[in-house]
Design a protein around this motif. Structure first.
Motif, PDB file in Angstrom:
ATOM      1  N   ILE A 196      88.713  37.465  31.175  1.00 54.21           N
ATOM      2  CA  ILE A 196      88.595  38.243  29.946  1.00 54.21           C
ATOM      3  C   ILE A 196      88.108  37.363  28.791  1.00 54.21           C
ATOM      4  O   ILE A 196      87.249  37.775  27.992  1.00 54.21           O
ATOM      5  N   ARG A 197      88.640  36.148  28.693  1.00 52.11           N
ATOM      6  CA  ARG A 197      88.216  35.245  27.621  1.00 52.11           C
ATOM      7  C   ARG A 197      86.722  34.946  27.710  1.00 52.11           C
ATOM      8  O   ARG A 197      86.005  34.961  26.697  1.00 52.11           O
ATOM      9  N   LEU A 198      86.257  34.680  28.917  1.00 51.87           N
ATOM     10  CA  LEU A 198      84.827  34.421  29.099  1.00 51.87           C
ATOM     11  C   LEU A 198      83.998  35.656  28.766  1.00 51.87           C
ATOM     12  O   LEU A 198      82.927  35.562  28.152  1.00 51.87           O
ATOM     13  N   LEU A 199      84.491  36.824  29.177  1.00 54.01           N
ATOM     14  CA  LEU A 199      83.783  38.072  28.907  1.00 54.01           C
ATOM     15  C   LEU A 199      83.690  38.337  27.413  1.00 54.01           C
ATOM     16  O   LEU A 199      82.622  38.717  26.898  1.00 54.01           O
ATOM     17  N   ARG A 200      84.778  38.146  26.689  1.00 53.14           N
ATOM     18  CA  ARG A 200      84.785  38.379  25.241  1.00 53.14           C
ATOM     19  C   ARG A 200      83.834  37.423  24.532  1.00 53.14           C
ATOM     20  O   ARG A 200      83.168  37.797  23.556  1.00 53.14           O
ATOM     21  N   LYS A 201      83.793  36.192  24.997  1.00 50.77           N
ATOM     22  CA  LYS A 201      82.899  35.208  24.383  1.00 50.77           C
ATOM     23  C   LYS A 201      81.447  35.658  24.483  1.00 50.77           C
ATOM     24  O   LYS A 201      80.657  35.499  23.546  1.00 50.77           O
ATOM     25  N   LYS A 202      81.099  36.257  25.633  1.00 46.77           N
ATOM     26  CA  LYS A 202      79.718  36.680  25.844  1.00 46.77           C
ATOM     27  C   LYS A 202      79.393  38.006  25.167  1.00 46.77           C
ATOM     28  O   LYS A 202      78.305  38.171  24.591  1.00 46.77           O
ATOM     29  N   VAL A 203      80.325  38.961  25.247  1.00 50.77           N
ATOM     30  CA  VAL A 203      80.049  40.304  24.733  1.00 50.77           C
ATOM     31  C   VAL A 203      80.318  40.411  23.228  1.00 50.77           C
ATOM     32  O   VAL A 203      79.569  41.061  22.494  1.00 50.77           O
ATOM     33  N   ASP A 204      81.402  39.768  22.765  1.00 50.71           N
ATOM     34  CA  ASP A 204      81.809  39.898  21.361  1.00 50.71           C
ATOM     35  C   ASP A 204      81.485  38.692  20.500  1.00 50.71           C
ATOM     36  O   ASP A 204      81.349  38.810  19.282  1.00 50.71           O
ATOM     37  N   GLY A 205      81.376  37.515  21.135  1.00 47.15           N
ATOM     38  CA  GLY A 205      81.235  36.269  20.382  1.00 47.15           C
ATOM     39  C   GLY A 205      80.197  36.280  19.278  1.00 47.15           C
ATOM     40  O   GLY A 205      80.499  35.943  18.121  1.00 47.15           O
ATOM     41  N   PRO A 206      78.956  36.699  19.581  1.00 51.78           N
ATOM     42  CA  PRO A 206      77.901  36.630  18.554  1.00 51.78           C
ATOM     43  C   PRO A 206      77.961  37.750  17.515  1.00 51.78           C
ATOM     44  O   PRO A 206      77.154  37.759  16.577  1.00 51.78           O
ATOM     45  N   TYR A 207      78.890  38.698  17.659  1.00 55.41           N
ATOM     46  CA  TYR A 207      78.875  39.880  16.809  1.00 55.41           C
ATOM     47  C   TYR A 207      80.145  39.980  15.960  1.00 55.41           C
ATOM     48  O   TYR A 207      81.236  39.616  16.389  1.00 55.41           O
ATOM     49  N   GLU A 208      79.963  40.516  14.756  1.00 54.43           N
ATOM     50  CA  GLU A 208      81.107  40.696  13.856  1.00 54.43           C
ATOM     51  C   GLU A 208      82.043  41.785  14.394  1.00 54.43           C
ATOM     52  O   GLU A 208      83.269  41.671  14.298  1.00 54.43           O
ATOM     53  N   THR A 209      81.468  42.849  14.951  1.00 57.68           N
ATOM     54  CA  THR A 209      82.263  43.938  15.497  1.00 57.68           C
ATOM     55  C   THR A 209      82.707  43.586  16.915  1.00 57.68           C
ATOM     56  O   THR A 209      81.879  43.300  17.781  1.00 57.68           O
ATOM     57  N   LYS A 210      84.013  43.604  17.139  1.00 60.65           N
ATOM     58  CA  LYS A 210      84.562  43.234  18.441  1.00 60.65           C
ATOM     59  C   LYS A 210      84.910  44.504  19.233  1.00 60.65           C
ATOM     60  O   LYS A 210      85.554  45.413  18.712  1.00 60.65           O
ATOM     61  N   CYS A 211      84.510  44.525  20.510  1.00 63.52           N
ATOM     62  CA  CYS A 211      84.754  45.694  21.364  1.00 63.52           C
ATOM     63  C   CYS A 211      85.948  45.512  22.301  1.00 63.52           C
ATOM     64  O   CYS A 211      86.615  46.486  22.644  1.00 63.52           O
ATOM     65  N   ILE A 212      86.193  44.292  22.717  1.00 63.47           N
ATOM     66  CA  ILE A 212      87.265  44.029  23.676  1.00 63.47           C
ATOM     67  C   ILE A 212      88.473  43.485  22.920  1.00 63.47           C
ATOM     68  O   ILE A 212      88.407  42.401  22.334  1.00 63.47           O
ATOM     69  N   GLN A 213      89.545  44.220  22.918  1.00 63.38           N
ATOM     70  CA  GLN A 213      90.738  43.865  22.158  1.00 63.38           C
ATOM     71  C   GLN A 213      91.909  43.524  23.064  1.00 63.38           C
ATOM     72  O   GLN A 213      92.086  44.117  24.122  1.00 63.38           O
ATOM     73  N   SER A 214      92.706  42.563  22.611  1.00 63.99           N
ATOM     74  CA  SER A 214      93.977  42.255  23.269  1.00 63.99           C
ATOM     75  C   SER A 214      95.067  43.070  22.598  1.00 63.99           C
ATOM     76  O   SER A 214      95.095  43.170  21.367  1.00 63.99           O
ATOM     77  N   VAL A 215      95.937  43.635  23.381  1.00 61.44           N
ATOM     78  CA  VAL A 215      97.092  44.358  22.853  1.00 61.44           C
ATOM     79  C   VAL A 215      98.325  43.592  23.304  1.00 61.44           C
ATOM     80  O   VAL A 215      98.638  43.560  24.500  1.00 61.44           O
ATOM     81  N   TYR A 216      98.986  42.951  22.364  1.00 57.96           N
ATOM     82  CA  TYR A 216     100.063  42.023  22.681  1.00 57.96           C
ATOM     83  C   TYR A 216     101.131  42.669  23.568  1.00 57.96           C
ATOM     84  O   TYR A 216     101.649  43.737  23.267  1.00 57.96           O
ATOM     85  N   GLY A 217     101.403  42.001  24.682  1.00 53.68           N
ATOM     86  CA  GLY A 217     102.440  42.463  25.590  1.00 53.68           C
ATOM     87  C   GLY A 217     102.055  43.648  26.451  1.00 53.68           C
ATOM     88  O   GLY A 217     102.869  44.118  27.257  1.00 53.68           O
ATOM     89  N   ALA A 218     100.825  44.150  26.295  1.00 51.74           N
ATOM     90  CA  ALA A 218     100.418  45.349  27.042  1.00 51.74           C
ATOM     91  C   ALA A 218      99.182  45.127  27.906  1.00 51.74           C
ATOM     92  O   ALA A 218      99.132  45.558  29.060  1.00 51.74           O
ATOM     93  N   GLY A 219      98.158  44.487  27.356  1.00 53.15           N
ATOM     94  CA  GLY A 219      96.943  44.289  28.114  1.00 53.15           C
ATOM     95  C   GLY A 219      95.712  44.235  27.241  1.00 53.15           C
ATOM     96  O   GLY A 219      95.730  43.667  26.152  1.00 53.15           O
TER      97      GLY A 219
END
Length: 227
Positions: A196-219
């Motif tokens: 997931i960390r690698l995926l977020r870096k590629k999909v969200d990293g260059p953009y201000e708007t983030k699509c992949i969110q972590s929900v603490y304790g849930a997923g």
């Protein structure tokens, strides 16, 4: 597609569920007719795949009940019965299609997609998924955001598709592990987090708007437009 699979044969049910999930479909597998009936009442599916000879309540009885309730969701019956009169009975009861066991999984998926398309629910392409500014070509394993190509590994791609298919819904690490690697694999939850960390870096990293969110304790979840 979101698929309700009702099959009491453990081996066939497990294989069918696995093959359909590999093609990025969401599958709820029930092992008897009463479980399937409860799932149908509680959820919304794009297609029902029902074994004819289910315990507790047969697939044919389910078909008749579904149609009595004016539920027009496509139904595909699975059965070892190959007599013409059996096929006619299933179709007259309200089934839309019929497959005789054993069958090829590729043909099963093709028939399910054809049934779904007939419903005219806005399903435009079996090989294209677009949410917000993120687009995925399922047949070519290609992803782009705002027209810019993103190079993903196969597992990163599968994780992204799983999240996009459940946009807005929080998926636990266990659910993601099941969908992408299978619970029978020796992959740990730490591998899910790392991917997931690698995926977020590629999909969200260059953009201000983030699509992949972590929900603490849930997923994790995919948010369209980063809302």
């Amino acid at each position: 597609m979101r698929i309700l699979l009702a099959e009491d044969d453990e081996t066939l049910g497990e294989l069918t569920e696995h093959q359909l999930k590999r093609q990025y479909h969401v599958v709820d597998w029930m092992k008897d007719g009463l479980q399937a009936r409860a799932a149908i009442s509680a959820g919304r599916y794009d297609v029902y795949v029902l074994d004819w000879m289910l315990p507790e309540m047969t697939g044919l009885e389910l078909v008749r009940e579904i149609r009595r309730k004016e539920d027009h969701t496509p139904i595909l019956l699975l059965t070892a019965r190959d007599a013409v009169q059996d096929r006619v009975e299933g179709l007259r009861a309200g089934a839309d299609d019929y497959m005789i066991k054993p069958f090829a999984f590729e043909e099963l998926e093709a028939r399910l997609i054809a049934l779904f398309r007939r419903q005219d629910r806005g399903y435009q392409s079996s090989d294209m998924l677009t949410l917000g500014d993120v687009s995925a070509h399922l047949d070519r394993f290609e992803v782009s955001r705002r027209g810019t190509a993103i190079l993903l590994t196969r597992r990163e791609f599968q994780l992204l598709i799983c999240l996009m298919r459940h946009a807005g819904q929080v998926l636990s690490r266990e659910q993601l592990l099941d969908h992408v690697w299978g619970l029978a694999s020796d992959v740990t939850l730490n591998v899910v987090d790392a991917t997931i960390r690698l995926l977020r870096k590629k999909v969200d990293g260059p953009y201000e708007t983030k699509c992949i969110q972590s929900v603490y304790g849930a997923g994790y979840r995919f948010i369209i437009g980063g809302e």
